[in-house]
Design a protein around this motif. Structure first.
Motif, PDB file in Angstrom:
ATOM      1  N   TYR A 114       2.735  14.787 -13.173  1.00 17.76           N
ATOM      2  CA  TYR A 114       3.598  15.949 -13.429  1.00 17.76           C
ATOM      3  C   TYR A 114       4.600  15.631 -14.541  1.00 17.76           C
ATOM      4  N   ARG A 163       2.871  15.487 -17.983  1.00 23.36           N
ATOM      5  CA  ARG A 163       2.474  16.787 -18.542  1.00 23.36           C
ATOM      6  C   ARG A 163       3.654  17.731 -18.781  1.00 23.36           C
ATOM      7  N   SER A 164       4.838  17.315 -18.383  1.00 25.35           N
ATOM      8  CA  SER A 164       5.989  18.223 -18.402  1.00 25.35           C
ATOM      9  C   SER A 164       6.436  18.634 -19.802  1.00 25.35           C
ATOM     10  N   MET A 203       4.553  20.048 -21.891  1.00 25.41           N
ATOM     11  CA  MET A 203       3.832  21.285 -22.208  1.00 25.41           C
ATOM     12  C   MET A 203       4.471  22.466 -21.471  1.00 25.41           C
ATOM     13  N   ARG A 225       0.167  24.309 -18.774  1.00 27.39           N
ATOM     14  CA  ARG A 225      -0.203  23.363 -17.715  1.00 27.39           C
ATOM     15  C   ARG A 225      -1.074  24.046 -16.669  1.00 27.39           C
ATOM     16  N   ARG A 226      -0.732  25.277 -16.318  1.00 28.10           N
ATOM     17  CA  ARG A 226      -1.521  26.014 -15.327  1.00 28.10           C
ATOM     18  C   ARG A 226      -2.936  26.282 -15.843  1.00 28.10           C
ATOM     19  N   ASP A 241       2.973  19.720  -9.617  1.00 25.30           N
ATOM     20  CA  ASP A 241       3.510  20.678 -10.589  1.00 25.30           C
ATOM     21  C   ASP A 241       3.886  21.975  -9.884  1.00 25.30           C
TER      22      ASP A 241
END
Length: 414
Positions: A309, A312-313, A315, A320-321, A359
């Protein structure tokens, strides 16, 4: 990937991060110090032993003083390979911020009496500290072999069986010529094959550090990173093959079974030169470094999902979804894996599902909910990994299967 305190931790399965779960903190207190140098060993030649112990002092002074000539004068010149590695080792340590250097006689009762034909083997504890990066000195248990011809000299410093028992894993400076780069609180170690990327790597490490500090503002941001081409340590630490392992984050113990002196991470040399994946890998591993011992008792899905998480944070949440929906395809809701089986079977699925669940929790309930869950596991009472489901249900009101169902629906609705 996150390793146990007795061994190590973190791996990445490209293009999806993968890290190995940590274990419980070691029980018991550190082993007592070995006997002093004045202790006698029955059945050995007293003169040879006394000269061998004097050689320990000579080597310690030479290393502490940076006297290369004096240090190498203690080595048997007939052992050409050993002489070369000792010269390389001295040169490598000279490039590092080394302090608290000492060589001390170890526990002789733990080593068979190996005096024979002018040769003597003694247990030696080598201690050093990377100033500014290790919270305490780190001791490595070695076995030195002394030979006596005209003078007493050192002919070897390791024993394979002892290394296996102590779980010794070599650092980059034990294996090859190193190049060192330092910027602020970052100390990075490269070698001749990876140093060409050092400038870009240092920039990416600085960026990754800034991102991780936004999630963990109390973290010091000081750490050591290994980016060398020798993958010996990664192979020892990883639960997967080296070619599928992008990085490992690991604790450095002050002594075998002792307290943690620092958390570091190593990356596969393929990552060092990969501009597209470097930042993601660095952020993931640094999340493990920043968490330190905080998530030692977390189930593996939470340990790895939380780090992913963070990685990727950078983005936007919508991106991300959509990425998660694509990666997970027709995956159905399921109970999340709390054990090391997370890394076997289908680790790509394990990582992607854990990432979207963490996330989802952080985005819909606030990031504090995710870290509160990690902290809850730090003190929660459970006696099997199956019981971690009860901890999650008490904290979040849902089972991990229900959480994965909601997280998948959230991702697919983007």
């Amino acid at each position: 990937m996150r390793a146990s305190r007795a061994r190590l931790a973190c791996l990445l399965l490209l293009p999806t991060l993968a890290c190995q779960a940590g274990g419980q903190p070691p029980d018991g207190s550190p082993a007592p110090d070995g006997p002093g140098r004045s202790a006698a060993t029955a059945g050995t030649d007293g003169s040879l032993r006394e000269q061998a112990l004097a050689l320990l002092d000579e080597r310690e002074r030479a290393l502490a003083d940076g006297d290369r000539e004096a240090f190498l004068a203690t080595v048997d010149p007939d052992e050409l390979g050993f002489s070369a590695t000792q010269a390389r080792w001295f040169d490598n340590l000279a490039r590092l911020p080394v302090g608290d250097v000492s060589f001390e006689l170890g526990d002789e009762d733990a080593l068979a009496d190996d005096f024979d034909d002018g040769e003597l083997r003694l247990p030696v504890e080598f201690t050093m500290r990377l100033r500014g990066f290790d919270s305490r000195p780190v001791t490595d248990k070695m076995v030195w072999t002394f030979v006596h011809e005209d003078d007493v000299l050192l002919a070897g410093d390791r024993d394979e069986q002892v290394d296996v028992v102590n779980g010794w894993i070599p650092a980059p400076w034990d294996l090859a010529h190193i190049e060192v780069r330092r910027a602020g609180g970052i100390l990075a170690v490269f070698d001749e094959d990876t140093s060409e990327h050092a400038g870009y790597v240092m920039s990416d490490l600085a960026d990754a550090t800034a991102v991780v500090k936004r999630h963990f503002p109390d973290w010091s941001g000081r750490y050591v990173a290994y980016g060398t081409s020798d993958t010996t340590a990664i192979a020892e630490m990883s639960g997967m093959s080296v070619d599928r392992t992008a990085g490992v984050a690991f604790p450095v113990l002050a002594r075998p079974g002792g307290p943690v002196a620092a958390y570091r991470f190593a990356v596969n040399p393929t990552v060092v030169g990969d501009v597209l994946s470097r930042g993601l890998v660095f952020r993931h591993e640094l999340a493990h470094v920043a968490l330190g011992a905080t998530d030692d008792r977390s189930p593996v899905w939470l340990m790895e999902g939380a780090a992913e998480y963070v990685a990727r944070s950078t983005m936007p949440v919508g991106a991300r979804r959509r990425i998660a929906a694509y990666q997970l395809g027709g995956t159905s809701a399921r109970t999340l894996e709390p054990t090391r089986s997370f890394y076997t079977g289908d680790p790509t699925l394990s990582y992607n599902l854990a990432a979207v669940v963490c996330d989802y929790v952080a985005t819909t309930r606030g990031e504090a909910a995710l870290w509160d869950l990690v902290r809850t596991f730090r003190t929660a009472r459970f006696f099997s990994w199956a019981q971690t489901e009860d901890v999650v249900r008490r904290e979040l009101g849902l089972s991990t299967k229900e959480l994965s169902a909601q997280a998948l629906a959230w991702a697919r609705a983007a």
